[in-house]
Motif scaffolding. Structure first.
Motif, short mmCIF file in Angstrom:
data_model
loop_
_atom_site.label_atom_id
_atom_site.label_comp_id
_atom_site.label_asym_id
_atom_site.label_seq_id
_atom_site.Cartn_x
_atom_site.Cartn_y
_atom_site.Cartn_z
N PRO A 78 -35.71 165.53 -36.79
CA PRO A 78 -37.54 165.32 -36.55
C PRO A 78 -38.58 165.43 -36.76
CG PRO A 78 -35.29 167.38 -35.78
CD PRO A 78 -35.19 166.60 -36.59
N ASP A 109 -37.19 166.11 -29.82
CA ASP A 109 -36.34 166.01 -30.51
C ASP A 109 -35.97 167.55 -30.12
OD1 ASP A 109 -35.14 164.07 -33.19
OD2 ASP A 109 -35.30 163.27 -30.69
N HIS A 138 -28.90 163.73 -33.43
CA HIS A 138 -30.20 162.56 -33.25
C HIS A 138 -30.29 161.48 -33.63
CE1 HIS A 138 -31.57 166.10 -30.22
NE2 HIS A 138 -31.35 166.54 -30.65
N THR A 159 -40.16 162.27 -35.81
CA THR A 159 -39.87 161.72 -34.58
C THR A 159 -41.38 162.37 -34.18
OG1 THR A 159 -39.20 163.53 -33.88
CG2 THR A 159 -37.39 162.68 -34.28
N THR A 218 -27.40 168.31 -34.99
CA THR A 218 -28.82 167.41 -35.47
C THR A 218 -28.02 166.22 -34.92
OG1 THR A 218 -28.01 167.36 -37.05
CG2 THR A 218 -29.54 169.22 -36.80
#
Length: 264
Positions: free
Chosen positions: A79, A86, A75, A82, A73
């Motif tokens: 998620p 992603d 990022h 976003t 994960t």
């Protein structure tokens, strides 16, 4: 004719029940629900996203911790924050690690999921890894796959087939060199043959190498023949694990390139 794999659907009922169904369409999910609860009214029926299924299965904030080392994960934002772009990497499918070492088990996992999930827009098979669109449709068996991966029980094409394909099979032997300690206090390099499958394996390599020697050795095990994921002249790093193993490979701890070079 290829068939698109089933995705996960959630049904909410008027009596407060919630249930999940594997289906390829809303109609198929509704039919499965009607067969399961023929007398109960459905309030809503929705196809689960990857993030939604992970959050409901492991906790809205807890799933990243529970699945650490299984789902990458890394990022800038989670998620849920976003706009739907992603991708979550399944770490157990990454065929080449950060040091360039080939991971046969991960290649086998990649192929297993390629067989199961090919055709889903929410799944990518590229870059030597499997990744999932966090806001895309969740494969119906996603949670079972993750649980099996965490337990080391993800089944599919035999890992031995992949190892043999990479030259790591049970009947493949490679030469290694170790510096053996002699009774007079001196040492000498010994070249021995060992099964390729034990190279780099912390629980197997030392025992196999030790059976070929009369005493102890005072060097790392040095690989002399080409083998996927290893360099000739490099140590096999079988005594390290985790972060230390990664550091050892990057720093070439115990390697003997000055003595043993590839025969080009």
């Amino acid at each position: 004719m290829s068939t698109i794999p089933a995705t996960a659907w959630r049904a909410d009922y008027s009596n407060g029940y919630v249930d999940y169904y594997p289906a390829r369409s809303a109609a198929e999910a509704a039919a499965a629900s009607a067969a399961q609860y023929p007398d109960t009214e459905i309030i809503s029926l929705e196809r689960m996203t990857v993030w939604g299924l992970l959050a409901e299965s492991y906790g809205d904030e807890e799933w990243t911790t529970t699945l650490k080392g299984v789902v990458d994960t890394e990022h800038p934002r989670l998620p849920r924050q976003t706009c739907g772009h992603d991708w979550l990497v399944l770490a157990f499918t990454v065929g080449i690690d950060q040091t360039g070492r080939i991971v046969p088990e991960a290649i086998a996992h990649f192929r297993i999921l390629q067989q199961r999930w090919a055709g889903l827009d929410s799944v990518r098979f590229d870059g030597g890894r499997v990744s999932l669109n966090a806001n895309g449709a969740a494969p119906a068996d996603l949670i079972n796959v993750l649980e099996s991966a965490m337990a080391g029980e993800l089944v599919g094409p035999p890992i031995e087939d992949v190892r043999a394909e990479l030259g790591l099979g049970r009947n493949t032997f490679v030469r290694v060199a170790v510096s053996e300690l002699l009774d007079d206090g001196t040492d000498r390099w010994r070249v021995i043959e060992v099964p390729a499958e034990v190279i780099g394996e912390v629980d197997m390599e030392p025992d196999v190498v030790g059976k070929h020697l009369q005493g102890d050795w005072n060097s790392d095990v040095i690989l002399l023949d080409p083998l996927p994921g290893f360099r000739v002249g490099c140590a096999t790093f079988s005594q390290y694990s985790g972060v230390e193993a990664d550091e050892a490979r990057r720093g070439h701890w115990g390697c003997a390139h000055h003595l043993f070079r590839p025969a080009y």
